[in-house]
Scaffold this motif. Sequence first.
Motif, PDB file in Angstrom:
ATOM      1  N   GLU A  68       0.828  -1.191   0.000  1.00 32.25           N
ATOM      2  CA  GLU A  68       0.000   0.000   0.000  1.00 32.25           C
ATOM      3  C   GLU A  68       0.871   1.253   0.000  1.00 32.25           C
ATOM      4  N   ALA A  69       0.480   2.233  -0.797  1.00 34.00           N
ATOM      5  CA  ALA A  69       1.235   3.488  -0.835  1.00 34.00           C
ATOM      6  C   ALA A  69       0.366   4.587  -1.432  1.00 34.00           C
ATOM      7  N   PRO A 167      15.223   1.777  -2.815  1.00 34.72           N
ATOM      8  CA  PRO A 167      14.942   1.427  -1.424  1.00 34.72           C
ATOM      9  C   PRO A 167      13.673   0.593  -1.336  1.00 34.72           C
ATOM     10  N   ALA A 168      13.688  -0.451  -0.521  1.00 35.71           N
ATOM     11  CA  ALA A 168      12.548  -1.352  -0.424  1.00 35.71           C
ATOM     12  C   ALA A 168      11.329  -0.635   0.151  1.00 35.71           C
ATOM     13  N   VAL A 173       7.025   3.363   3.596  1.00 35.21           N
ATOM     14  CA  VAL A 173       7.783   4.030   4.658  1.00 35.21           C
ATOM     15  C   VAL A 173       7.436   5.510   4.710  1.00 35.21           C
ATOM     16  N   GLU A 174       7.382   6.162   3.547  1.00 32.71           N
ATOM     17  CA  GLU A 174       7.060   7.589   3.498  1.00 32.71           C
ATOM     18  C   GLU A 174       5.665   7.857   4.056  1.00 32.71           C
ATOM     19  N   HIS A 178       4.816  10.009   7.362  1.00 29.46           N
ATOM     20  CA  HIS A 178       3.921  11.166   7.250  1.00 29.46           C
ATOM     21  C   HIS A 178       2.823  11.092   8.309  1.00 29.46           C
ATOM     22  N   GLU A 179       2.208   9.918   8.447  1.00 26.92           N
ATOM     23  CA  GLU A 179       1.146   9.746   9.439  1.00 26.92           C
ATOM     24  C   GLU A 179       1.671   9.954  10.851  1.00 26.92           C
ATOM     25  N   LEU A 180       2.860   9.446  11.120  1.00 29.69           N
ATOM     26  CA  LEU A 180       3.463   9.593  12.447  1.00 29.69           C
ATOM     27  C   LEU A 180       3.750  11.062  12.740  1.00 29.69           C
ATOM     28  N   SER A 181       4.298  11.780  11.759  1.00 33.11           N
ATOM     29  CA  SER A 181       4.585  13.197  11.935  1.00 33.11           C
ATOM     30  C   SER A 181       3.305  13.989  12.161  1.00 33.11           C
TER      31      SER A 181
END
Length: 327
Positions: A68-69, A167-168, A173-174, A178-181
């Motif tokens: 998912e991205a 990068p895997a 990861v992005e 983003h959600e964490l920030s």
Amino acid sequence: MRYWWVNQNQTYRHEVRGGYLWSPKRKTNQARNPFYDFMREVAPGDVVFSFADTVIRAIGIAASHAYEAPKPLEFGQAGAYWDMIGWRLDVRFSELRLPIKPSEHMSVLAPLLPDRYAPLRPNGAGLQSVYLTRLPERLAAALIDLLGAEARDLVLGYRVAGEVSIPAAIGLVEWEEHELSRMRSDDTMPETERQAVVLARRGQGIFKQRVMRLEHACRITGVTREEHLRASHCKPWRDATNEERLDGENGLLLTPSVDHLFDRGFIGFEDGGGLIVSPVADRKSLLRMGIDSQRALNVGSFSIGQRRYLDFHRESVLLRSSFLERM
């Protein structure tokens, strides 16, 4: 190894140069689309033929499973960037020095087109509705023969596709970062609630306590020691609302390796407790992590709330396409 065809008229320059494929999960009317759903069954090492402007212009080698991205920003704004979640695949593309136009070779290719989900019309014209579709091996072999030594070297690994390192799962990861920030900077939430939601991302804190009221051991391995267990979200933290992120029924207790398999869609569960193994999961790795994919396993019943969240997991996370089962 499987072979795939992707139509990239509007997205070719972004996807090939960026080293990825991206599709929505569903059509705008929320109907299922086989040509998006097929993204879930691509595996590392699979071959992707890139078709754009009537020509096969590049060949890619898949470097990841689907994950998912958010929609890539370079596609342009069609709704909020972070709110449009689809399937992404990392792919190492090589643009071909000698591309071919399939319409000029239909005497060879037309008899090899599949009856369902074909990438071309019998006259060689592209199909606007197709994004990604699987190719029969005979059709893929014919395309490789037409493309010549350059394509054979890429497919056989004599020439490495895409020299740039990818990068895997970078899109995943992005998105999570983003959600964490966003959570950490949300001043409208009480500090204690904000910290609880952040901890829930790693299956800890209040969320884990709530899951443990329903779950007492890893559903797969039977491990009961709390320090060896993670509270794993059925509807992933990245997809969930803050309320869902802390809902105990949105969780299972799993060991870290099983949690990874579940979070990335390599395994799932039926409502009745049957274990589902993705067709793209590596069987040897599964066995080393305590899952014998050759043996039917039932992990026991789930609550009504858990079944609701597991339905989301099967529909939006599990790497399995029901459309391929019909081919």
